[in-house]
Structures are given as structure tokens and as C-alpha cells.
Scaffold this motif. Structure first.
Motif, PDB file in Angstrom:
ATOM      1  N   ILE A   1       0.848  -1.188   0.000  1.00  0.00           N
ATOM      2  CA  ILE A   1       0.000   0.000   0.000  1.00  0.00           C
ATOM      3  C   ILE A   1       0.886   1.242   0.000  1.00  0.00           C
ATOM      4  O   ILE A   1       1.636   1.487   0.936  1.00  0.00           O
TER       5      ILE A   1
ATOM      6  N   ILE B   1      -0.411  -0.728  -4.735  1.00  0.00           N
ATOM      7  CA  ILE B   1      -1.699  -0.035  -4.617  1.00  0.00           C
ATOM      8  C   ILE B   1      -1.478   1.406  -4.171  1.00  0.00           C
ATOM      9  O   ILE B   1      -0.738   1.669  -3.221  1.00  0.00           O
ATOM     10  N   ASP B   2      -2.139   2.327  -4.854  1.00  0.00           N
ATOM     11  CA  ASP B   2      -2.107   3.737  -4.452  1.00  0.00           C
ATOM     12  C   ASP B   2      -3.385   4.391  -4.970  1.00  0.00           C
ATOM     13  O   ASP B   2      -3.924   3.977  -6.004  1.00  0.00           O
TER      14      ASP B   2
ATOM     15  N   LEU C   1      -8.166  -0.637  -3.813  1.00  0.00           N
ATOM     16  CA  LEU C   1      -7.618  -1.380  -2.678  1.00  0.00           C
ATOM     17  C   LEU C   1      -8.300  -2.727  -2.496  1.00  0.00           C
ATOM     18  O   LEU C   1      -7.639  -3.744  -2.240  1.00  0.00           O
TER      19      LEU C   1
ATOM     20  N   VAL D   1      -6.103  -6.335  -2.716  1.00  0.00           N
ATOM     21  CA  VAL D   1      -5.719  -7.149  -1.544  1.00  0.00           C
ATOM     22  C   VAL D   1      -6.509  -8.445  -1.415  1.00  0.00           C
ATOM     23  O   VAL D   1      -6.257  -9.230  -0.495  1.00  0.00           O
TER      24      VAL D   1
ATOM     25  N   VAL E   1       0.160  -8.156   3.396  1.00  0.00           N
ATOM     26  CA  VAL E   1       0.045  -6.766   2.966  1.00  0.00           C
ATOM     27  C   VAL E   1       1.080  -5.962   3.739  1.00  0.00           C
ATOM     28  O   VAL E   1       1.200  -6.104   4.960  1.00  0.00           O
TER      29      VAL E   1
ATOM     30  N   GLU F   1       1.878  -2.107   4.435  1.00  0.00           N
ATOM     31  CA  GLU F   1       1.387  -0.733   4.304  1.00  0.00           C
ATOM     32  C   GLU F   1       2.562   0.230   4.408  1.00  0.00           C
ATOM     33  O   GLU F   1       3.350   0.156   5.350  1.00  0.00           O
TER      34      GLU F   1
ATOM     35  N   ALA G   1       2.097   3.832   3.744  1.00  0.00           N
ATOM     36  CA  ALA G   1       1.466   5.136   3.534  1.00  0.00           C
ATOM     37  C   ALA G   1       2.120   6.181   4.429  1.00  0.00           C
ATOM     38  O   ALA G   1       3.064   5.900   5.170  1.00  0.00           O
TER      39      ALA G   1
ATOM     40  N   ILE H   1      -6.745   2.606   7.004  1.00  0.00           N
ATOM     41  CA  ILE H   1      -6.303   1.597   6.035  1.00  0.00           C
ATOM     42  C   ILE H   1      -6.414   0.195   6.626  1.00  0.00           C
ATOM     43  O   ILE H   1      -6.901  -0.737   5.970  1.00  0.00           O
TER      44      ILE H   1
ATOM     45  N   LEU I   1      -8.286  -3.100   5.345  1.00  0.00           N
ATOM     46  CA  LEU I   1      -7.573  -4.344   5.079  1.00  0.00           C
ATOM     47  C   LEU I   1      -8.199  -5.499   5.847  1.00  0.00           C
ATOM     48  O   LEU I   1      -8.368  -6.605   5.310  1.00  0.00           O
TER      49      LEU I   1
END
Length: 295
Positions: free
Chosen positions: A7, A30-31, A75, A79, A85, A87, A89, A99, A103
Motif C-alpha cells: 500500500i 496499490i495507491d 484497494l 488485496v 500486505v 502498508e 502510507a 487503512i 484491510l
């Protein structure tokens, strides 16, 4: 484990995606921004090309690595098959909790949820989910493709099995994992940030100039980069954020950010990424080129 979701496509996120893909994992990057995804993939391409030029990667491995990375701004779709995952961010506790709630709702039940946070509580992030035993810190160092360390941070509820799996996975990625417990700043930043802050305080008090402070630490202490240049590279806003986490977490005045650091961030002097911090990066080369030499 084969399927990884990352992420955030910024400096840390694209570096993490790069390393996983280079070691044979399928990656969903992912963004929320398509432009960020394009810039992230461009950075990965450039870093791979640089590795080929240095002779540490074969040309055929570039396309193999890139082919393992898919990008998406969705997202939920990104996922849904993830076994892990990561993250990466912005260092904002509210954003990270948001987030992680998403998730938790959309990842497979047995998926491990990791955060690349450099200072925020893993326990607090995990508490935003219904799978606290599967939430862990996986703090990569910048630049991710080059730096060997991964701080593996256990939250209060993180299970032994999940911790062991992440330690083993880090080795597969060619990293050296170090297990630490969940206290503000963990180990890396609990030690590094007070040193950077004291360097800024020394400048603020007129003890020495920028280059003099950095020279003392490079030549006298064997540091590859002086603390003020390193602060520019990390981002002065990031340094301030971490110091605030330390100060708020320990309630100890020794972690209080230097007023000069606060003023520079308020003025938008953030270091390499803004073109100016303790050093001026705008005169000779673009900030991106300065950053690239460390990749």
C-alpha cells in the motif's frame, strides 16, 4: 507465500514492491493516485537499470521483476488474494488505522497485515482490526533495495508464529531482520532521531555550522553521511513527526523537537524532496538526482 500487496507507491512503497518482485513474489502495488503509481513504477525501472549498470543484476532479470508487479488504485481488488500486505502510507496514525480497518474487512482471513511505520505503535494499529495477532511492523530502511536491515516489530498481540514467519521472509528477501518490541521509535529511530535532533540543536545554538557538524560525525565517528545531510534525505517533516511520537510516547523533554526543525518544516524546507533543507539542492542538481545516488 506468493502474493504480496504493498500500500503506497512512494519512495518506501515502490522500494518494498521492487524487493519482493525481485525475489520472485507476485506484487500488487496499490495507491489512490494513478500518477503516483506511474512514478513508482518509473522509480523501480530506474533502480533496476542502475543495478544492471553496477553489475549486481542481470539484464534479463529486469523484465522478469517488472512483470511480477501489477498496479491498481482499487484497494479491495488489490488485496483480495494477498497473503501479506505491507502498508507504506504517510506517517499518520489516523490514516493508518483507516487503512488497516479496510484491510481487515477485505483481506483473506489468514493474511498477515504489516506496516512499514518508522515509529507509530504496532499495538495501536493492530487494535483497529479484529486480527491483532496477525498485525506486525516490518520497518524497511531507505533505500529499500540497498539497505539490509528490517526492523521486525511485535505488537502486544502479535503471535509468535507471525513473528517467525516475517523474520524468515525477511531473510528470503536478502535482508537481516532484527526483532524488537513495540515502544515509541522502536530501536532505529529511538537512537537516530535524538542524534539528529541534537545536531540541529547544536546548529541552532551556534556551536558549529552545517558542514562542520556533518564533517565531525563523518570523519570522527565514521558515519557515511552527516546527521544534517541524513535528515535532509529522510525528510525534515518525517524527522519532526518521529520526534513528536517519541516526545508524546515517553513524555520526556529530551525528545522535544528543536525549534529550528519546527520552523524549517513550517517554512516548507523539507530537505531533498523540497529542494532545500540544511543544504540547497536546487543550484547544481535536481533533488531527484541527489536522492538517486543513494539508490
Amino acid at each position: 507465500m506468493e502474493n504480496i500487496a504493498v500500500i503506497g507507491a512512494g519512495t518506501m512503497g515502490n522500494g518494498i514492491a521492487h524487493v519482493f518482485a525481485q525475489h520472485g513474489f507476485n506484487v500488487q502495488l496499490i495507491d489512490i493516485s494513478e500518477d503516483s503509481l506511474k512514478r513508482g513504477m518509473s522509480a523501480i525501472q530506474n533502480n533496476l537499470d542502475r543495478m544492471v549498470a553496477k553489475g549486481v543484476l542481470k539484464t534479463e532479470n529486469v523484465q522478469q521483476t517488472l512483470s511480477r508487479i501489477k498496479t491498481t488504485s482499487d484497494l479491495i481488488q488489490g488485496v483480495r488474494h494477498a497473503e501479506l500486505v505491507v502498508e507504506a502510507a504517510t506517517e499518520d496514525i489516523s490514516l493508518k488505522k483507516k487503512i488497516f480497518r479496510e484491510l481487515d474487512a477485505h483481506c483473506p482471513p489468514d493474511a498477515i497485515l504489516a506496516t512499514n511505520t518508522s515509529s507509530i505503535s504496532i499495538t495501536e494499529i493492530g487494535a483497529a482490526t479484529n486480527r491483532g495477532s496477525q498485525v506486525i511492523g516490518m520497518h524497511f530502511m531507505n533505500p529499500v533495495p540497498v539497505m539490509k536491515l528490517v526492523e521486525v516489530i511485535r505488537g502486544y498481540n502479535t503471535s509468535d508464529a507471525v513473528t517467525q514467519k516475517i523474520l524468515e521472509l525477511s531473510v528470503i528477501l536478502g535482508k537481516t531482520p532484527t526483532e524488537v518490541n513495540d515502544y515509541p521509535g522502536f530501536i532505529a529511530n529511538r537512537i537516530l532521531m535524538p542524534m539528529i535532533n541534537e545536531s540541529i540543536e547544536s546548529l541552532y545554538c551556534g556551536v558549529a555550522g552545517v558542514q562542520e557538524i556533518d564533517t565531525v560525525m563523518k570523519l570522527g565517528m565514521g558515519h557515511p553521511m552527516g546527521p544534517l545531510q541524513l535528515a535532509d534525505f529522510i525528510g525534515l517533516d518525517v524527522c519532526l513527526s518521529i520526534l513528536e511520537v517519541l516526545y508524546n510516547g515517553f513524555k520526556n523533554p529530551k525528545y522535544a523537537p528543536c525549534p529550528l526543525l519546527v520552523k524549517m518544516v513550517m517554512a516548507g524546507k523539507l530537505g531533498v524532496k523540497s529542494g532545500e533543507g540544511f543544504y540547497d539542492y536546487s543550484q547544481s542538481r535536481k533533488a531527484e538526482k541527489i536522492a538517486a545516488q543513494f539508490s
